[in-house]
Design an enzyme around this catalytic site. Structure first.
Site, PDB file in Angstrom:
ATOM      1  N   GLY A  32      33.100  50.364  61.309  1.00  0.00           N
ATOM      2  CA  GLY A  32      33.686  49.209  61.675  1.00  0.00           C
ATOM      3  C   GLY A  32      32.597  48.284  62.401  1.00  0.00           C
ATOM      4  O   GLY A  32      31.214  48.500  62.325  1.00  0.00           O
TER       5      GLY A  32
ATOM      6  N   HIS B 107      28.102  44.780  55.633  1.00  0.00           N
ATOM      7  CA  HIS B 107      29.269  45.611  54.965  1.00  0.00           C
ATOM      8  C   HIS B 107      29.978  44.818  54.125  1.00  0.00           C
ATOM      9  O   HIS B 107      30.367  45.230  53.053  1.00  0.00           O
ATOM     10  CB  HIS B 107      30.079  45.857  56.106  1.00  0.00           C
ATOM     11  CG  HIS B 107      29.710  46.628  57.408  1.00  0.00           C
ATOM     12  ND1 HIS B 107      29.407  46.256  58.605  1.00  0.00           N
ATOM     13  CD2 HIS B 107      29.421  48.073  57.465  1.00  0.00           C
ATOM     14  CE1 HIS B 107      29.196  47.531  59.283  1.00  0.00           C
ATOM     15  NE2 HIS B 107      29.292  48.494  58.556  1.00  0.00           N
TER      16      HIS B 107
END
Ligand code: PAF
Length: 283
Positions: free
Chosen positions: A31, A37
């Site tokens: 996260g 990402h």
């Protein structure tokens, strides 16, 4: 995008997709997603029919005194970003559901995990290898994408997939950098402005090493020594944990850079952050 917390539910959906011949791509994350990402999700999305993004701050890969509690979290923003980048499923389990009952089943990859980050973080790769194995068994993806910034992690994952005959393609995605060269990392938020100003010098040291190799230098100790000196001079607030030249697959130290190439891997403590980076050096 469906948000799933229950591992059995994820397995049910993904195994059904696999049975129907639908290609699943998996991007495991902890996260606090950033552009690095996003590029992993874009690659997996482009190469699969369905994209599963996992978001799990995995307790077993943090050692005592490390930043498990402080690790940055922002589920709402992460969910929006994952959806924007084409995720069909966001898997965010609770620790108790990923480690039910006893947590004494571990996946270990001793040789690849021994050096570099394995020295200062002795339980780290056991935690990574175990959680990634669980995620692969749940999502049964055709493809899983990981960032090359964590090159030792990537080598650990490739080794475990080979050893356990897990039918998945592991793709490494090139490091995504800020405009000034700093490798993107969720932990960059720990840096104060003055530390942040010194952080790009980490990549500068890697480029210096690459230039030395281009100029004909092949001795690993000489190159690593030059990089250490560069850090001592230009990152006065930091402290190098390691600066090492290793084999690209086994991650074991090399004395010389040969035809098969080498990786220069570094970790630098800077304030509350411990930043890692690496570069391929070709002989
Ligand atoms: O690279 C990471 O964020 C983590 O180590 C991973 C692969 C998601 C496992 O927890």
């Amino acid at each position: 995008m469906e948000i799933i917390k229950d591992p059995s539910r994820l397995q049910e959906i993904c195994w059904q997709w696999r049975a129907e011949g639908i290609r699943v791509g998996l991007v495991p994350t902890m996260g606090y997603l950033h552009k690095g990402h996003a590029s992993l999700m874009d690659e997996a999305r482009a190469k699969s029919d369905r994209l599963v993004v996992s978001l799990f701050v995995n307790p077993s890969q943090f050692g005592p005194g490390e930043d498990l509690e402080a690790y940055p979290r922002d589920l709402e923003r992460d969910a929006a970003l994952a959806e924007e980048h084409g995720a069909d499923v966001l898997f965010c389990p609770e620790p108790a559901s990923m480690y039910p009952g006893s947590s004494d089943v571990w996946v270990e990859v001793p040789e690849v995990a021994a050096g570099l980050c394995g020295v200062t973080r002795p339980v780290h790769f056991r935690g990574v290898a175990t959680v990634v194995t669980k995620l692969l068994m749940l999502a049964m993806p055709a493809l899983a994408v990981f960032g090359e910034k964590d090159r030792q992690q990537l080598a650990v994952i490739r080794a475990l997939v080979r050893a356990l005959f897990i039918p998945v393609e592991i793709a490494g995605h090139a490091i995504v950098r800020e405009a000034d060269g700093l490798a993107m990392s969720s932990r960059n938020v720990y840096l104060t402005p003055v530390e942040r100003a010194q952080a790009p010098r980490i990549f500068e040291g890697l480029r210096l090493a690459r230039d030395l190799v281009h100029a004909g230098e092949r001795d690993a100790a000489t190159i690593a020594g030059r990089v250490r000196a560069h850090y001592a001079e230009h990152i006065p607030l930091g402290r190098a944990d390691y600066v090492e030249i290793v084999h690209p697959e086994t991650m074991t130290p090399l004395a010389r850079i040969g035809e098969e190439g080498a990786v220069l891997a570094v970790a630098v403590y800077l304030g509350k952050a411990r930043l890692i980076d690496n570069i391929l050096l070709n002989g």
